[in-house]
Scaffold this active site. Structure first.
Site, mmCIF file in Angstrom:
data_model
loop_
_atom_site.group_PDB
_atom_site.id
_atom_site.type_symbol
_atom_site.label_atom_id
_atom_site.label_comp_id
_atom_site.label_asym_id
_atom_site.label_seq_id
_atom_site.Cartn_x
_atom_site.Cartn_y
_atom_site.Cartn_z
ATOM 1 N N LYS A 7 9.949 1.076 3.023
ATOM 2 C CA LYS A 7 10.508 1.380 1.364
ATOM 3 C C LYS A 7 11.114 2.621 1.126
ATOM 4 O O LYS A 7 12.159 2.072 0.318
ATOM 5 C CB LYS A 7 8.717 2.174 0.813
ATOM 6 N N GLN B 278 0.415 5.798 -1.849
ATOM 7 C CA GLN B 278 0.492 4.369 -0.861
ATOM 8 C C GLN B 278 -1.826 4.624 -0.622
ATOM 9 O O GLN B 278 -2.226 5.206 -0.196
ATOM 10 C CB GLN B 278 1.044 4.250 0.420
ATOM 11 N N ASP C 207 3.492 1.324 -9.565
ATOM 12 C CA ASP C 207 2.415 0.327 -9.035
ATOM 13 C C ASP C 207 2.216 -0.491 -10.678
ATOM 14 O O ASP C 207 1.132 -1.368 -9.760
ATOM 15 C CB ASP C 207 1.167 0.912 -7.953
HETATM 16 N N1 GUN Z 1 -1.244 -0.800 -0.474
HETATM 17 C C1 GUN Z 1 -1.521 -1.844 0.355
HETATM 18 N N2 GUN Z 1 -0.197 -2.613 -1.237
HETATM 19 C C2 GUN Z 1 0.123 -1.596 -1.896
HETATM 20 C C3 GUN Z 1 0.857 -1.528 -2.921
HETATM 21 O O1 GUN Z 1 1.005 -2.524 -3.776
HETATM 22 N N3 GUN Z 1 1.248 -0.356 -3.486
HETATM 23 C C4 GUN Z 1 -0.159 0.868 -2.600
HETATM 24 N N4 GUN Z 1 0.511 2.137 -3.848
HETATM 25 N N5 GUN Z 1 -0.926 0.873 -1.867
HETATM 26 C C5 GUN Z 1 -0.522 -0.644 -1.321
#
Ligand code: GUN
Length: 297
Positions: free
Chosen positions: A55, A99, A122
């Site tokens: 990312k 996350q 998100d």
């Molecule tokens: N863990 C697995 N998928 C995601 C996601 O799309 N966003 C976040 N923040 N954590 C995750």
């Protein structure tokens, strides 16, 4: 026997990232600053660490500012909430992503609820899920939004189509169903308690598999000509050479004989998630700066 099309999510995601980079250029010209994305990682889960690193790289490659905050597993909830509040107040930060999963001693809902909904790239905050459910402008979870983009690219108008979403998570299944409903599809959410899943899936023109179980959706369940979006990422050990490999939630090789089109794993939905995250960050930056959403995104 005809073989279905394999949807190239990797190429679609690269095109989307290019569009975002163009939009970032225009944003910098208009405001004199870069859009910023803050990523918070708690603990040292290897998969999450790889994902967060990726990312960071893609954020910078799109011309945005990337801020990373790594905290130990032992961090207390109050300290994490304090960090979120700092990021809420920081004007360089347009998007905040925590996350998941978080360690068990931390209340995930409380942490997500502390994020400023305007920075919730998100789309997990109840304000954004509520807006999505009521047809208002919202920040939408990245993975399902990426799936809808692929579906519309493949099928055009989704109106009236029969869609079955397998899986009911807050991250994928539920927002996926809302997005399909907003496109006027007829939507069923199936899950682990669904009776006769095979016949439910067999009704569908669109199948979205997001259950997290390796190759659970069998090829013969798929209605001829259906389009299949496989969100699963499951590591399985390959007995032949002793190595492990990644498979989806759909038995792809079998399904290919039935589908119109299907996303592969890897290279389907996976690359879309980060591309949409960048898109959401750019959209959030525009909204925060009082600018209209960039066209074509
Ligand atoms: N863990 C697995 N998928 C995601 C996601 O799309 N966003 C976040 N923040 N954590 C995750």
């Amino acid at each position: 026997m005809t073989i279905g099309k394999i949807i190239d999510g990797k190429a679609f995601a690269a095109t989307l990232r290019d569009k975002v980079a163009d939009g970032v250029g225009a944003f910098v010209e208009a405001t004199g600053r870069k859009p910023g994305l803050a990523v918070v990682l708690v603990g040292e889960d290897p998969a999450s660490s790889v994902y967060v690193r990726s990312k960071g790289k893609m954020t910078a490659a799109a011309g945005m500012e990337s801020f990373e905050f790594k905290r130990p597993d032992s961090i207390g909830e109050e300290d994490l909430l304090d960090l979120i509040e700092e990021l809420n107040q920081d004007d360089r930060v347009d998007g905040i992503l925590v996350q998941l999963p978080l360690p068990r001693h931390i209340d995930e809902a409380a942490v997500i609820g502390a994020i400023d909904p305007a920075k919730d790239v998100d789309g997990f905050h109840v304000v954004n899920s509520g807006r999505l459910a009521t047809g208002q402008e919202a920040l939408v979870p990245c993975t399902p939004l990426g799936c809808i983009m692929l579906l519309k690219d493949e099928l055009g108008d989704l109106s009236g189509l029969e869609a079955v979403v397998v899986g009911r998570s807050n991250i994928v299944g539920k927002p996926m169903a809302q997005l399909l409903l907003a496109e006027s599809a007829t939507v069923t959410i199936a899950h682990s308690r669904t009776r006769d899943l095979a016949s439910v899936v067999h009704r569908a023109d669109i199948v979205v598999a997001a259950v997290g179980r390796a190759e659970m959706v069998k090829g013969e369940w798929i209605k001829p000509g259906a389009t299949v979006i496989d969100v699963g990422i499951n590591r399985v050990s390959d007995t032949e050479d002793g190595k492990s490999r990644i498979v989806g939630d759909v038995a792809t090789a079998e399904a290919l004989a039935h589908v119109r089109a299907i996303t592969p794993v890897p290279g389907g939905v996976g690359p879309m998630t980060i591309a949409v995250l960048l898109r959401n960050t750019l959209v959030a930056a525009h909204a925060r700066a009082g600018l209209t959403k960039p066209a074509g995104l």
